[in-house]
Each structure stands twice: as structure tokens, then as C-alpha cells.
Design an enzyme around this catalytic site. Structure first.
Site, PDB file in Angstrom:
ATOM      1  N   LYS A   1      88.166  23.430  52.902  1.00  0.00           N
ATOM      2  CA  LYS A   1      88.135  22.493  51.773  1.00  0.00           C
ATOM      3  C   LYS A   1      87.507  23.144  50.539  1.00  0.00           C
ATOM      4  O   LYS A   1      87.984  22.960  49.413  1.00  0.00           O
ATOM      5  CB  LYS A   1      87.350  21.235  52.168  1.00  0.00           C
ATOM      6  CG  LYS A   1      87.108  20.238  51.029  1.00  0.00           C
ATOM      7  CD  LYS A   1      88.415  19.660  50.499  1.00  0.00           C
ATOM      8  CE  LYS A   1      88.184  18.759  49.271  1.00  0.00           C
ATOM      9  NZ  LYS A   1      87.455  17.540  49.568  1.00  0.00           N
TER      10      LYS A   1
ATOM     11  N   LYS B   1      79.915  19.750  42.120  1.00  0.00           N
ATOM     12  CA  LYS B   1      79.207  19.877  43.398  1.00  0.00           C
ATOM     13  C   LYS B   1      79.998  20.716  44.389  1.00  0.00           C
ATOM     14  O   LYS B   1      79.455  21.615  45.051  1.00  0.00           O
ATOM     15  CB  LYS B   1      78.940  18.485  43.973  1.00  0.00           C
ATOM     16  CG  LYS B   1      78.248  18.469  45.331  1.00  0.00           C
ATOM     17  CD  LYS B   1      79.187  18.369  46.528  1.00  0.00           C
ATOM     18  CE  LYS B   1      79.923  17.047  46.569  1.00  0.00           C
ATOM     19  NZ  LYS B   1      80.717  16.919  47.838  1.00  0.00           N
TER      20      LYS B   1
END
Length: 296
Positions: free
Chosen positions: A171, A240
Site C-alpha cells: 500500500k 501521512k
């Protein structure tokens, strides 16, 4: 199958609702946002009053939370999942987490006889609503196979990547590429439109040529018309995720110059107050610096 679902916000909410709508699984939800819980219970889910309520008796316990620190608190905190989960149950984290945090939580779960899968998703809120998101899963193959029916109830593409943590790394790599593509596209669009090219025609050329990427779609729908809010993927979360990828690069000794420059661009956009808007807001850094709109 009994499912406990903790965290039913922008991404968790539609995933949870699809489990309810598209399967016969019994779902208990918990979230601090009462309206988010109601959106699930209106479809047939049961509202839990605590993490323990969502965990108790569930075959599979899932979390979808914003930050690694949130996942740590919900799993390992004083009244977290680990305090009430029993051997034989499975824990699946759907959040975009840090690989080190996945390992930490996985070790704590394993010590109690709990199997864990890390299963971050990709496809944004639109994909979550439509159940077309991709899920990248790390963990034991048998645990994955047993959990596959519930994962397939809200995803069109579930991929087993390998051992615990591999889903999270996949991811982070995917998102880093996506963010870098958006940054490069923004830069190219500024160059072309500053010269005087029509932005719609330029996008058409790029989309049908070698410069094409999935970033074109989001740029066309969001950045070009200036529709940054509500976000499909918030800049703060993109920042993030890319930060986690860069940390992994540091850990492995891998230089990531493209990721680093894109992260700096995201930081500038956040400093300009665009953090809560769509991640395509990186374009506005160029627009402000050069006093030039891609599309007036």
C-alpha cells in the site's frame, strides 16, 4: 460469520455498510461518531457501546482508523481489542499503517493466540462505496483464505501479498507512486498552461499518450475545476502515508528522491492551509507561487 467493525468513518463506513448489504455476516460496529454508527445500524448492523462489545464473540474483528497511533491505542490500549479478544478469533487491520506498528501489534496478538492480517485498501471513498476497492493483504495464507468471504463482500480485488506486513508495504509503495504522479502532473500542467495551452486539450493529449496515469482522473475531477472539498483522499492522510513510505525507505536504506520531493510539496500545501482538502491540492502550491491558474 460474526464481524466486529471498529472505525466507520469515511472509508470504514462504506466498507462496513457493504458487508451488511452484500452478505449474510452479522456485524457489530463501534465508533465515537454516533451518526456514523447509525448509518450502519440503519442497514441492519448492531451498535456496540465499546471496543469490547464489537470484539466479543466475533469471528473477525476489523479496524479502519486514520493513524498508526490510533490503531495502536485501539488494539493495545487498556480497553483495546487485545484485552477482550480470544484465541481462535482473527484481527484484520484495514488502515494504512506503519510496517513496524503492524509487526508490534501482530506479535502482541500472536502471544495471545490471535491471528492477524494487515489489509490496507486502495480506491478512495468512491471505491469504498462501490465495493471496487483493492485490498492488499499480509499474513498467514490459511487465515487469509478463511477471511476471504468477508473481504470479498466489500472488495472486487483482494490480493494476498505474503507474510504479515507485506500488505502494508504494498500500500505504501502504491500510494507513493500515486502521489508522485499527481505532483508530476501538476508540474506539467503548470508548464503547459503557462505557455498558453488549453488545459482540457493538454489533459486529453496526456491521457491518450505515454504521460498517462491514474492521477489524470482525479486531476480532471478535482484539481481542474477546483473541487477540492469534500476530499476523495485528504491531503493530510496522503502526507501521512508518504511519510510512512519515506520512513520505510530510511529503515531499508533505499533512496526515495521522487517521494521526498513530493512530500515537500505536500508539506507546502498543508502549510498553506489545504490539509483537509483533496490531495490534488498540491497543484495550488504552484498556482500560488506563480500567480497562475491552470484553468481560470
Amino acid at each position: 460469520m460474526k464481524v466486529g467493525f471498529i472505525g466507520v468513518g469515511n472509508m470504514g463506513g462504506p466498507m462496513c455498510r457493504n458487508i451488511v448489504k452484500r452478505s449474510n455476516h452479522q456485524v457489530t460496529v463501534f465508533d465515537l461518531n454516533a451518526s456514523a454508527v447509525k448509518a450502519c445500524t440503519d442497514l441492519g448492523a448492531t451498535a456496540g457501546q465499546s471496543i469490547a462489545d464489537a470484539t466479543s464473540g466475533a469471528d473477525v474483528v476489523m479496524t479502519s482508523l486514520p493513524m498508526p497511533k490510533d490503531v495502536e491505542a485501539v488494539t493495545l490500549g487498556e480497553r483495546g481489542i487485545l484485552a477482550s479478544i480470544k484465541p481462535g478469533q482473527t484481527y484484520i487491520d484495514l488502515s494504512t499503517n506503519a510496517p513496524s506498528m503492524v509487526k508490534k501489534i501482530g506479535a502482541a496478538m500472536a502471544a495471545k493466540g490471535i491471528a492477524m492480517l494487515d489489509a490496507p485498501v486502495s480506491g478512495g471513498t468512491t471505491g469504498a462505496e462501490a465495493a471496487t476497492i483493492a485490498i492488499m493483504v499480509g499474513g498467514d495464507r490459511k487465515v487469509f483464505d478463511d477471511a476471504l468471504p468477508v473481504l470479498q463482500s466489500f472488495s472486487a480485488n483482494v490480493i494476498h501479498m505474503g507474510g504479515l506486513g507485506t500488505g502494508t508495504v504494498a500500500k505504501l509503495v502504491n500510494n507513493m507512486l500515486s502521489f508522485c504522479n499527481m505532483a508530476a502532473l501538476s508540474e506539467g500542467m503548470m508548464l503547459g498552461t503557462r505557455y498558453g495551452l488549453d488545459p482540457d486539450k493538454l489533459l486529453h493529449v496526456i491521457a491518450s499518450s505515454s504521460g498517462n496515469s491514474n492521477a489524470i482522473k482525479n486531476f480532471t475531477l478535482r484539481a481542474l475545476p477546483g473541487k477540492y472539498s469534500p476530499p476523495s483522499f485528504a491531503l493530510d492522510l496522503a502526507y501521512k502515508d508518504l511519510h510512512l513510505a519515506l520512513e520505510l525507505g530510511d529503515e531499508l536504506g533505499i533512496p526515495l528522491p521522487q517521494g521526498s520531493s513530493t512530500h515537500t510539496l505536500q508539506r507546502l500545501a498543508r502549510g498553506m492551509g489545504f490539509g483537509g482538502d483533496d490531495s490534488s491540492s498540491v497543484l495550488r502550491v504552484y498556482e500560488k507561487m506563480l500567480n497562475h491558474k491552470v484553468k481560470p
